[in-house]
Design a protein around this motif. Sequence first.
Motif, mmCIF file in Angstrom:
data_model
loop_
_atom_site.group_PDB
_atom_site.id
_atom_site.type_symbol
_atom_site.label_atom_id
_atom_site.label_comp_id
_atom_site.label_asym_id
_atom_site.label_seq_id
_atom_site.Cartn_x
_atom_site.Cartn_y
_atom_site.Cartn_z
ATOM 1 N N ASN A 1 50.903 89.698 58.745
ATOM 2 C CA ASN A 1 50.934 89.209 57.361
ATOM 3 C C ASN A 1 52.031 89.930 56.600
ATOM 4 O OD1 ASN A 1 48.634 87.593 57.650
ATOM 5 N ND2 ASN A 1 47.261 89.181 56.896
ATOM 6 N N THR A 2 52.770 89.192 55.789
ATOM 7 C CA THR A 2 53.771 89.813 54.928
ATOM 8 C C THR A 2 53.487 89.566 53.458
ATOM 9 O OG1 THR A 2 55.181 87.858 55.087
ATOM 10 C CG2 THR A 2 55.582 89.649 56.668
ATOM 11 N N ALA A 3 52.463 88.764 53.174
ATOM 12 C CA ALA A 3 52.103 88.453 51.792
ATOM 13 C C ALA A 3 50.637 88.059 51.751
ATOM 14 C CB ALA A 3 52.970 87.308 51.264
ATOM 15 N N GLY A 4 50.123 87.935 50.544
ATOM 16 C CA GLY A 4 48.741 87.522 50.381
ATOM 17 C C GLY A 4 48.551 86.039 50.620
ATOM 18 N N PHE A 5 47.299 85.629 50.781
ATOM 19 C CA PHE A 5 46.978 84.213 50.988
ATOM 20 C C PHE A 5 45.717 83.816 50.228
ATOM 21 C CE2 PHE A 5 45.843 86.856 54.673
ATOM 22 C CZ PHE A 5 44.451 86.818 54.609
ATOM 23 N N GLY A 6 45.403 84.582 49.192
ATOM 24 C CA GLY A 6 44.221 84.279 48.398
ATOM 25 C C GLY A 6 42.954 84.637 49.144
ATOM 26 N N LEU A 7 41.899 83.910 48.856
ATOM 27 C CA LEU A 7 40.588 84.139 49.460
ATOM 28 C C LEU A 7 40.214 82.944 50.317
ATOM 29 C CD1 LEU A 7 39.103 85.466 46.154
ATOM 30 C CD2 LEU A 7 39.256 86.832 48.238
ATOM 31 N N ILE A 8 39.894 83.198 51.580
ATOM 32 C CA ILE A 8 39.530 82.141 52.516
ATOM 33 C C ILE A 8 38.086 82.379 52.946
ATOM 34 C CG2 ILE A 8 40.010 81.133 54.782
ATOM 35 C CD1 ILE A 8 42.946 82.032 54.407
ATOM 36 N N PRO A 9 37.194 81.377 52.799
ATOM 37 C CA PRO A 9 35.788 81.591 53.149
ATOM 38 C C PRO A 9 35.617 81.936 54.624
ATOM 39 C CG PRO A 9 36.208 79.262 52.723
ATOM 40 C CD PRO A 9 37.460 80.003 52.373
ATOM 41 N N PRO B 1 23.680 81.084 58.045
ATOM 42 C CA PRO B 1 24.576 79.935 58.218
ATOM 43 C C PRO B 1 25.473 79.727 56.999
ATOM 44 C CG PRO B 1 22.363 79.385 58.923
ATOM 45 C CD PRO B 1 22.281 80.736 58.280
ATOM 46 N N ALA B 2 26.741 79.503 57.235
ATOM 47 C CA ALA B 2 27.719 79.281 56.170
ATOM 48 C C ALA B 2 28.104 77.817 56.160
ATOM 49 C CB ALA B 2 28.940 80.162 56.384
ATOM 50 N N THR B 3 27.704 77.100 55.129
ATOM 51 C CA THR B 3 28.002 75.674 55.053
ATOM 52 C C THR B 3 29.357 75.401 54.418
ATOM 53 O OG1 THR B 3 26.978 75.467 52.872
ATOM 54 C CG2 THR B 3 25.551 75.147 54.803
ATOM 55 N N ALA B 4 29.980 76.438 53.850
ATOM 56 C CA ALA B 4 31.244 76.282 53.106
ATOM 57 C C ALA B 4 31.066 75.261 51.995
ATOM 58 C CB ALA B 4 32.405 75.921 54.019
ATOM 59 N N VAL C 1 35.624 80.579 44.213
ATOM 60 C CA VAL C 1 37.030 80.439 44.608
ATOM 61 C C VAL C 1 37.408 78.959 44.607
ATOM 62 C CG1 VAL C 1 38.634 80.790 46.529
ATOM 63 C CG2 VAL C 1 36.979 82.568 45.935
ATOM 64 N N LEU C 2 38.526 78.645 43.963
ATOM 65 C CA LEU C 2 38.994 77.256 43.888
ATOM 66 C C LEU C 2 39.360 76.740 45.277
ATOM 67 C CD1 LEU C 2 39.742 74.954 41.816
ATOM 68 C CD2 LEU C 2 42.102 75.667 42.206
ATOM 69 N N ASN C 3 38.875 75.512 45.573
ATOM 70 C CA ASN C 3 39.191 74.900 46.867
ATOM 71 C C ASN C 3 39.931 73.578 46.712
ATOM 72 O OD1 ASN C 3 39.054 75.107 49.720
ATOM 73 N ND2 ASN C 3 37.464 73.538 49.750
ATOM 74 N N GLY C 4 40.085 73.073 45.490
ATOM 75 C CA GLY C 4 40.807 71.822 45.277
ATOM 76 C C GLY C 4 40.400 71.176 43.977
ATOM 77 N N ILE D 1 34.127 77.004 45.734
ATOM 78 C CA ILE D 1 33.220 77.615 46.706
ATOM 79 C C ILE D 1 32.424 78.653 45.922
ATOM 80 C CG2 ILE D 1 33.070 78.920 48.861
ATOM 81 C CD1 ILE D 1 35.903 77.697 49.499
ATOM 82 N N ASP D 2 31.180 78.290 45.578
ATOM 83 C CA ASP D 2 30.446 79.060 44.575
ATOM 84 C C ASP D 2 29.167 79.734 45.069
ATOM 85 O OD1 ASP D 2 28.977 76.742 44.909
ATOM 86 O OD2 ASP D 2 28.950 76.196 42.789
ATOM 87 N N ASN D 3 29.004 79.866 46.381
ATOM 88 C CA ASN D 3 27.853 80.598 46.900
ATOM 89 C C ASN D 3 28.060 82.089 46.629
ATOM 90 O OD1 ASN D 3 25.882 81.906 48.393
ATOM 91 N ND2 ASN D 3 26.276 80.793 50.286
#
Length: 196
Positions: free
Chosen positions: A5-13, A21-24, A66-69, A103-105
Amino acid sequence: MANRNTAGFGLIPAGTVGATPATAGQGKYLIDAGYNADLFQGTAVKSSAGYIITAQAAITNTCIGVLNGIFYNDATTKKPTFANFYNQPITPANSEDITAFVIDNPNQLFVASIDAAAAQAEYGKTYGLTVTAAGSEISGQSSSELTYATRHATNNQWRLVRTAEDPENNDIAAANCSVVVAHNLNQYFTGAVSWA
């Protein structure tokens, strides 16, 4: 060994607390049609006065997820439009509000990058994300990352849990290690904080 990695990529679930269980899953919220800040996919957001805004303006802000779209009706084409980021100013048809998918869990875990080496003793502390939410206007992905200098025992948005065990980005002695974080100041859990 340096991380790839050379930079950030935000938050990924990436899973949930307790390996349940993670339903995303994601909730639908609104962005005010006149909101004047970019929100990239992977940006921490909060609810304020009924609308979604960036939670990254201060590292001690609460956040709802976290915003997903987003979704809106395009003012020019009049067609329903999905995008993975909000690039202001968007002018939806009839000045409608924009739907935000968040993504609000509160138990969701996320993978993020950290901007400096973090010794094992710094895990368990809380961190903020890059205060100015930035990202790619091509992919829509956030370029935010945890900021090592903001670490504090309790005060900040995200708690550093462990490395993400990504073989190419697992060197804690170098910048841009991929790590797993959990909510520390989630709006659903901090009931004493106003959503207004």
